[in-house]
Motif scaffolding. Structure first.
Motif, PDB file in Angstrom:
ATOM      1  N   THR A 283       0.594  -1.341  -0.065  1.00  0.00           N
ATOM      2  CA  THR A 283       0.272  -0.145  -0.198  1.00  0.00           C
ATOM      3  C   THR A 283       1.047   1.189   0.231  1.00  0.00           C
ATOM      4  O   THR A 283       2.194   1.457   0.309  1.00  0.00           O
ATOM      5  CB  THR A 283      -0.893   0.562   1.318  1.00  0.00           C
TER       6      THR A 283
ATOM      7  N   ASN B 229      -8.275  -0.762  -4.250  1.00  0.00           N
ATOM      8  CA  ASN B 229      -8.198  -1.000  -2.891  1.00  0.00           C
ATOM      9  C   ASN B 229      -7.547   0.398  -1.463  1.00  0.00           C
ATOM     10  O   ASN B 229      -6.758   1.234  -1.768  1.00  0.00           O
ATOM     11  CB  ASN B 229      -7.577  -2.079  -2.268  1.00  0.00           C
ATOM     12  N   VAL B 230      -9.242   0.706  -0.902  1.00  0.00           N
ATOM     13  CA  VAL B 230      -8.926   1.708  -0.141  1.00  0.00           C
ATOM     14  C   VAL B 230      -9.271   1.701   1.064  1.00  0.00           C
ATOM     15  O   VAL B 230     -10.256   1.362   1.925  1.00  0.00           O
ATOM     16  CB  VAL B 230     -10.062   3.349  -0.552  1.00  0.00           C
ATOM     17  N   ASN B 231      -7.973   2.072   2.110  1.00  0.00           N
ATOM     18  CA  ASN B 231      -8.494   1.481   3.537  1.00  0.00           C
ATOM     19  C   ASN B 231      -8.813  -0.187   3.475  1.00  0.00           C
ATOM     20  O   ASN B 231      -9.755   0.194   4.932  1.00  0.00           O
ATOM     21  CB  ASN B 231      -9.172   2.129   4.423  1.00  0.00           C
TER      22      ASN B 231
ATOM     23  N   LEU C 155     -12.710  -0.738  -3.102  1.00  0.00           N
ATOM     24  CA  LEU C 155     -13.873   0.528  -3.722  1.00  0.00           C
ATOM     25  C   LEU C 155     -14.546   0.354  -4.147  1.00  0.00           C
ATOM     26  O   LEU C 155     -14.116  -0.488  -5.880  1.00  0.00           O
ATOM     27  CB  LEU C 155     -13.414   1.678  -4.448  1.00  0.00           C
TER      28      LEU C 155
ATOM     29  N   LEU D 270      -9.675  11.789  -0.144  1.00  0.00           N
ATOM     30  CA  LEU D 270      -9.157  10.516   0.791  1.00  0.00           C
ATOM     31  C   LEU D 270      -8.363  11.537   2.000  1.00  0.00           C
ATOM     32  O   LEU D 270      -8.362  12.928   1.863  1.00  0.00           O
ATOM     33  CB  LEU D 270      -7.718  10.404  -0.164  1.00  0.00           C
TER      34      LEU D 270
ATOM     35  N   SER E 289      -4.985   7.729   4.664  1.00  0.00           N
ATOM     36  CA  SER E 289      -5.150   6.957   3.996  1.00  0.00           C
ATOM     37  C   SER E 289      -4.402   5.799   3.175  1.00  0.00           C
ATOM     38  O   SER E 289      -3.475   6.196   2.604  1.00  0.00           O
ATOM     39  CB  SER E 289      -6.653   7.085   2.993  1.00  0.00           C
ATOM     40  N   THR E 290      -4.691   4.397   2.458  1.00  0.00           N
ATOM     41  CA  THR E 290      -3.430   3.569   2.778  1.00  0.00           C
ATOM     42  C   THR E 290      -4.593   3.524   1.041  1.00  0.00           C
ATOM     43  O   THR E 290      -6.161   3.006   1.051  1.00  0.00           O
ATOM     44  CB  THR E 290      -3.512   2.400   3.461  1.00  0.00           C
ATOM     45  N   VAL E 291      -4.012   3.221   0.068  1.00  0.00           N
ATOM     46  CA  VAL E 291      -4.597   2.387  -1.761  1.00  0.00           C
ATOM     47  C   VAL E 291      -3.764   1.748  -1.743  1.00  0.00           C
ATOM     48  O   VAL E 291      -1.960   1.796  -1.429  1.00  0.00           O
ATOM     49  CB  VAL E 291      -3.740   4.191  -2.172  1.00  0.00           C
TER      50      VAL E 291
END
Length: 209
Positions: free
Chosen positions: A129, A152-154, A158, A180, A184-186
């Motif tokens: 991430t 993918n977010v957190n 998505l 964001l 936040s992690t992506v």
């Protein structure tokens, strides 16, 4: 001869120069005292204030030991909120170069950096991430040569970001512009069952506001 003013020629004495009527009579007694007159007006005793005297010279400064430090005062009220900071750009392109077996709903590893802005994004090579450090609107491009993948977010995919890889379309790339929060992690996640050895994951992220 001197005539008295009240004598006539007929009663004037011819034997002497003085007429017996010129003799002084006995003084009468003193008459009573008259009534006292009214008192005069009292004079004013009030005097005008005199002019202020000149300021005296400053006295010598005293000398003595410094007193003990006083107790700390109470905390003051919170100051007003400062103005909003200026826009700080953040960007980076991160790729996965090592082939490995990826299972369903697993994050693809990212182990190299093609482009990385100086601030605003945190990334550790070998992780899966990227972390954004400031809240804002971000444009994200992502691709993974697998049958199914998603943004993918957190830790969650998505919505509406899942794509199906097509060999006839090279590469199959997804795009998303999302808000964001700071921290936040992506990443890129797999979906749809067990997968084989894959590589060439690409995640590009940039802050646009």
């Amino acid at each position: 001869m001197v005539r008295h003013k009240y004598q006539t020629k007929e009663n004037f004495c011819h034997h002497c120069n003085n007429c017996s009527c010129n003799a002084d009579g006995v003084l009468g007694g003193f008459g009573p005292f008259g009534v006292f007159g009214p008192f005069g007006v009292f004079g004013s005793r009030i005097r005008a204030t005199g002019a202020t005297g000149a300021t005296g010279a400053t006295g010598a400064t005293g000398s003595g030991a410094t007193g003990a430090t006083g107790p700390q005062g109470p905390t003051g009220p919170q100051g007003p909120t400062g103005p909003a900071g200026g826009f700080e750009p953040a960007y980076g392109t991160f790729i996965g170069t090592h082939a490995r077996v990826l299972n369903s709903n697993e994050l693809a590893p990212l182990d190299a950096v093609l482009l990385f802005g100086p601030v605003g994004i945190e990334f550790t090579p070998g992780s899966s991430t990227v972390t954004v450090l400031n809240a804002g609107i971000y444009k994200i491009t992502y691709t993974l040569p697998l049958p199914n993948f998603a943004l993918n977010v957190n830790g969650a995919d998505l919505p509406n970001s899942s794509l199906t890889f097509s060999p006839s379309v090279s590469p199959t790339t997804g795009n998303a512009t999302i808000a964001l929060a700071a921290g936040s992690t992506v990443g890129i996640s797999t979906s749809g069952g067990s997968l084989g050895e894959r590589t060439n994951a690409i995640l590009d992220i940039s802050r646009i506001s």
